[in-house]
Write a protein that holds these residues in place. Structure first.
Motif, PDB file in Angstrom:
ATOM      1  N   HIS A  77       1.006  -1.155  -0.231  1.00 22.07           N
ATOM      2  CA  HIS A  77      -0.098  -0.111  -0.075  1.00 22.07           C
ATOM      3  C   HIS A  77       0.771   1.384   0.032  1.00 22.07           C
ATOM      4  N   PRO A  78       0.757   2.173  -1.296  1.00 24.85           N
ATOM      5  CA  PRO A  78       1.783   3.052  -0.943  1.00 24.85           C
ATOM      6  C   PRO A  78       1.487   4.061  -0.519  1.00 24.85           C
ATOM      7  N   ASP A  79       0.501   4.483   0.818  1.00 19.49           N
ATOM      8  CA  ASP A  79       0.166   5.499   1.894  1.00 19.49           C
ATOM      9  C   ASP A  79      -0.456   6.782   0.985  1.00 19.49           C
ATOM     10  N   THR A  80      -1.173   6.535   0.337  1.00 19.39           N
ATOM     11  CA  THR A  80      -1.692   8.000  -0.822  1.00 19.39           C
ATOM     12  C   THR A  80      -2.988   8.355  -0.207  1.00 19.39           C
ATOM     13  N   GLU A  81      -3.631   8.006   0.565  1.00 15.53           N
ATOM     14  CA  GLU A  81      -5.358   7.765   1.522  1.00 15.53           C
ATOM     15  C   GLU A  81      -5.216   9.852   1.688  1.00 15.53           C
ATOM     16  N   GLN A  82      -5.870  10.563   1.001  1.00  9.41           N
ATOM     17  CA  GLN A  82      -5.954  12.080   1.664  1.00  9.41           C
ATOM     18  C   GLN A  82      -7.335  12.367   2.671  1.00  9.41           C
ATOM     19  N   THR A  83      -8.107  11.266   1.958  1.00  3.55           N
ATOM     20  CA  THR A  83      -9.851  11.136   2.599  1.00  3.55           C
ATOM     21  C   THR A  83     -10.527  10.426   3.287  1.00  3.55           C
TER      22      THR A  83
END
Length: 170
Positions: A77-83
């Motif tokens: 998981h690239p840790d790109t979550e923002q919401t």
């Protein structure tokens, strides 16, 4: 049931609890008329991860615990979550991954040699990894996520933390 498999089941339960806490956070934000995504930036102390990273870390710890103790590969998981919607999806993805494991996947896990990428040249037994690293680290991040939400006014109590229990009549 082995302690290792029980730990994977418990981490799955706690991630589901975490998803429910996020949902309560969204409801709280709407009731107080603020943007729910604001919660993702909240933290308990200036030098501590915000809620978003606490949730990512909770997911990572659960998937790495299961993968390392079964000898399998963990999803990336690239840790790109923002919401909030993206972090909910991350939790769901990790829970779905944990559901793929069966008790037999952990045969010999207690004595399996576990390598940790952040401790180059070192190894640890599966039982020591579980009790000295994986479980404490998982609960640290889950509990901190709970505390951030609670500190932010989200109405959570002890039973939301504990979650469902398989109780029955005598």
């Amino acid at each position: 049931m082995s302690l290792v498999f029980a730990s994977v089941l418990e981490s799955k339960k706690m991630l589901n609890n975490l998803a429910a806490w996020v949902d309560k956070g969204v409801a709280h934000a709407k009731a107080k008329s603020f943007e729910p995504n604001v919660l993702l930036g909240m933290r308990l102390a200036p030098d501590q991860y915000p809620l978003l990273r606490q949730i990512q870390s909770s997911c990572d710890n659960a998937k790495f615990m299961a993968a390392r103790l079964s000898g399998k590969e963990a999803p990336k998981h690239p840790d790109t979550e923002q919401t909030v919607d993206e972090i909910r999806a991350r939790i769901h993805t990790c829970v779905s991954h944990l559901e793929t494991y069966k008790a037999g996947d952990f045969d010999g896990a207690e004595t399996r040699v576990v390598t940790l990428p952040f401790l180059e040249g070192k190894v640890i037994s599966g039982s020591d990894y579980l009790t000295e690293m994986a479980l404490p680290n998982f609960y640290f991040h889950v509990t901190t996520a709970y505390a951030i939400l609670r500190h932010s006014g989200v109405p959570l109590g002890k039973m939301e933390y504990i979650g469902s229990m398989n109780v029955r009549d005598k």
